[in-house]
Design a protein around this motif. Sequence first.
Motif, mmCIF file in Angstrom:
data_model
loop_
_atom_site.group_PDB
_atom_site.id
_atom_site.type_symbol
_atom_site.label_atom_id
_atom_site.label_comp_id
_atom_site.label_asym_id
_atom_site.label_seq_id
_atom_site.Cartn_x
_atom_site.Cartn_y
_atom_site.Cartn_z
ATOM 1 N N ALA A 19 0.829 -1.205 0.000
ATOM 2 C CA ALA A 19 0.000 0.000 0.000
ATOM 3 C C ALA A 19 0.855 1.243 0.000
ATOM 4 N N ILE A 20 1.949 1.217 0.755
ATOM 5 C CA ILE A 20 2.841 2.370 0.798
ATOM 6 C C ILE A 20 3.460 2.623 -0.563
ATOM 7 N N VAL A 21 3.887 1.549 -1.221
ATOM 8 C CA VAL A 21 4.498 1.684 -2.548
ATOM 9 C C VAL A 21 3.500 2.241 -3.538
ATOM 10 N N CYS A 22 2.271 1.728 -3.474
ATOM 11 C CA CYS A 22 1.260 2.126 -4.447
ATOM 12 C C CYS A 22 0.847 3.580 -4.283
ATOM 13 N N THR A 23 0.935 4.104 -3.071
ATOM 14 C CA THR A 23 0.466 5.474 -2.853
ATOM 15 C C THR A 23 1.607 6.481 -2.835
ATOM 16 N N SER A 24 2.841 6.011 -3.017
ATOM 17 C CA SER A 24 3.962 6.949 -3.029
ATOM 18 C C SER A 24 3.917 7.777 -4.301
ATOM 19 N N GLN A 25 4.585 8.920 -4.309
ATOM 20 C CA GLN A 25 4.584 9.783 -5.470
ATOM 21 C C GLN A 25 5.211 9.067 -6.655
ATOM 22 N N ASP A 26 4.703 9.321 -7.827
ATOM 23 C CA ASP A 26 5.210 8.701 -9.041
ATOM 24 C C ASP A 26 5.585 9.792 -10.033
ATOM 25 N N PHE A 27 6.527 10.629 -9.653
ATOM 26 C CA PHE A 27 7.042 11.659 -10.540
ATOM 27 C C PHE A 27 8.354 12.146 -9.952
ATOM 28 N N ASP A 28 9.091 12.944 -10.733
ATOM 29 C CA ASP A 28 10.436 13.339 -10.327
ATOM 30 C C ASP A 28 10.551 14.790 -9.871
ATOM 31 N N PHE A 29 9.749 15.671 -10.454
ATOM 32 C CA PHE A 29 9.831 17.083 -10.116
ATOM 33 C C PHE A 29 8.561 17.774 -10.584
ATOM 34 N N PHE A 30 8.417 19.044 -10.214
ATOM 35 C CA PHE A 30 7.277 19.854 -10.635
ATOM 36 C C PHE A 30 7.738 20.950 -11.591
ATOM 37 N N TYR A 31 6.935 21.231 -12.590
ATOM 38 C CA TYR A 31 7.015 22.506 -13.303
ATOM 39 C C TYR A 31 6.012 23.449 -12.645
ATOM 40 N N PHE A 32 6.471 24.606 -12.200
ATOM 41 C CA PHE A 32 5.559 25.652 -11.754
ATOM 42 C C PHE A 32 5.471 26.636 -12.898
ATOM 43 N N SER A 59 -2.598 43.494 -13.936
ATOM 44 C CA SER A 59 -1.481 43.456 -14.890
ATOM 45 C C SER A 59 -0.291 42.786 -14.207
ATOM 46 N N ASP A 60 -0.400 41.491 -14.077
ATOM 47 C CA ASP A 60 0.616 40.722 -13.373
ATOM 48 C C ASP A 60 0.630 39.317 -13.967
ATOM 49 N N PHE A 61 1.738 38.617 -13.752
ATOM 50 C CA PHE A 61 1.769 37.224 -14.146
ATOM 51 C C PHE A 61 0.755 36.450 -13.321
ATOM 52 N N SER A 62 0.122 35.472 -13.949
ATOM 53 C CA SER A 62 -0.826 34.621 -13.235
ATOM 54 C C SER A 62 -0.349 33.180 -13.313
ATOM 55 N N ILE A 63 -0.953 32.338 -12.523
ATOM 56 C CA ILE A 63 -0.576 30.932 -12.485
ATOM 57 C C ILE A 63 -1.277 30.162 -13.596
ATOM 58 N N HIS A 64 -0.532 29.305 -14.249
ATOM 59 C CA HIS A 64 -1.158 28.361 -15.181
ATOM 60 C C HIS A 64 -1.324 27.011 -14.497
ATOM 61 N N GLY A 65 -0.278 26.545 -13.819
ATOM 62 C CA GLY A 65 -0.433 25.273 -13.135
ATOM 63 C C GLY A 65 0.818 24.835 -12.400
ATOM 64 N N LEU A 66 0.660 23.757 -11.662
ATOM 65 C CA LEU A 66 1.738 23.085 -10.939
ATOM 66 C C LEU A 66 1.714 21.643 -11.429
ATOM 67 N N TRP A 67 2.715 21.279 -12.237
ATOM 68 C CA TRP A 67 2.632 20.057 -13.028
ATOM 69 C C TRP A 67 3.710 19.047 -12.665
ATOM 70 N N LEU A 140 -0.257 28.904 -5.040
ATOM 71 C CA LEU A 140 -0.479 30.307 -4.681
ATOM 72 C C LEU A 140 0.686 30.849 -3.855
ATOM 73 N N ASN A 141 1.174 30.044 -2.933
ATOM 74 C CA ASN A 141 2.299 30.483 -2.099
ATOM 75 C C ASN A 141 3.586 30.608 -2.912
ATOM 76 N N LEU A 142 3.742 29.755 -3.899
ATOM 77 C CA LEU A 142 4.918 29.849 -4.763
ATOM 78 C C LEU A 142 4.907 31.152 -5.552
ATOM 79 N N LYS A 143 3.738 31.547 -6.003
ATOM 80 C CA LYS A 143 3.657 32.814 -6.735
ATOM 81 C C LYS A 143 4.065 33.982 -5.848
ATOM 82 N N VAL A 198 6.466 31.300 -18.188
ATOM 83 C CA VAL A 198 7.756 31.026 -17.563
ATOM 84 C C VAL A 198 7.639 29.728 -16.771
ATOM 85 N N TYR A 199 8.544 28.802 -17.046
ATOM 86 C CA TYR A 199 8.572 27.517 -16.351
ATOM 87 C C TYR A 199 9.704 27.537 -15.326
#
Length: 229
Positions: A19-32, A59-67, A140-143, A198-199
């Motif tokens: 169960a621990i293995v199955c629910t662990s994160q399955d990615f390496d990094f985020f693009y903000f 008139s400011d940069f906005s968030i597209h996503g956290l990927w 939001l906090n990253l922005k 901007v990534y």
Amino acid sequence: MMELKLSMVVKLLWIHCLAIVCTSQDFDFFYFVQQTQWPGAYCDSKQSCCYPSTGKPASDFSIHGLWPNYKDGSYPSNCDPGSNFDPSKISNLTQRLQRDWPTLACPSGDGLQFWAHEWSKHGTCSESILNQNEYFSTALNLKERVNLLQILGDSGIQPNGDLYSLESVKDAIKGGIGYDAWIQCNTDTSGNSQLYQVYICLDASGSNFTDCPIFPHGKCRHNIEFPSF
């Protein structure tokens, strides 16, 4: 009898570990990704834009996503179809989302469809470490930590329709956050290459900025426009 109990304990431990293995994160990094969309570039294109039903964004940069992403350039998506977007889980963030994560798509909307899409496609793939509220609040906090408009302004790069060298934009952002960023451009109605998104990369915890293991494909021209909005 003792052997039977021992066997049951081993099986239970195995199931727990699985169960621990199955629910662990399955990615390496985020693009903000901040469109960290520049709204001026989004709107100054052939697809045009529609202001949100809540009014014209700042008139400011906005968030597209956290990927979430993999180091080979691929990415997981739509990881949990059963985890539906629930506006009640982010009700404490609504005002901040409307300000910093607005939708510019047509027809005009209140942002809920945009946020639901980002959660379903990307957020569910980081659900092992970020629940729905944490996913949006993290972005939001990253922005707040990365004030791109100020970082660029400190280097004399202003959203005034002038052309700036791509390298000067990259250098300004690296000077502001300490890491390289990837710049995505689009084309305005006159065919000019303009600053669009901007990534910036974060580690798999979503907490720390890091060097990007890989950048997306595509490139900008040597000189790019920073359109007004």
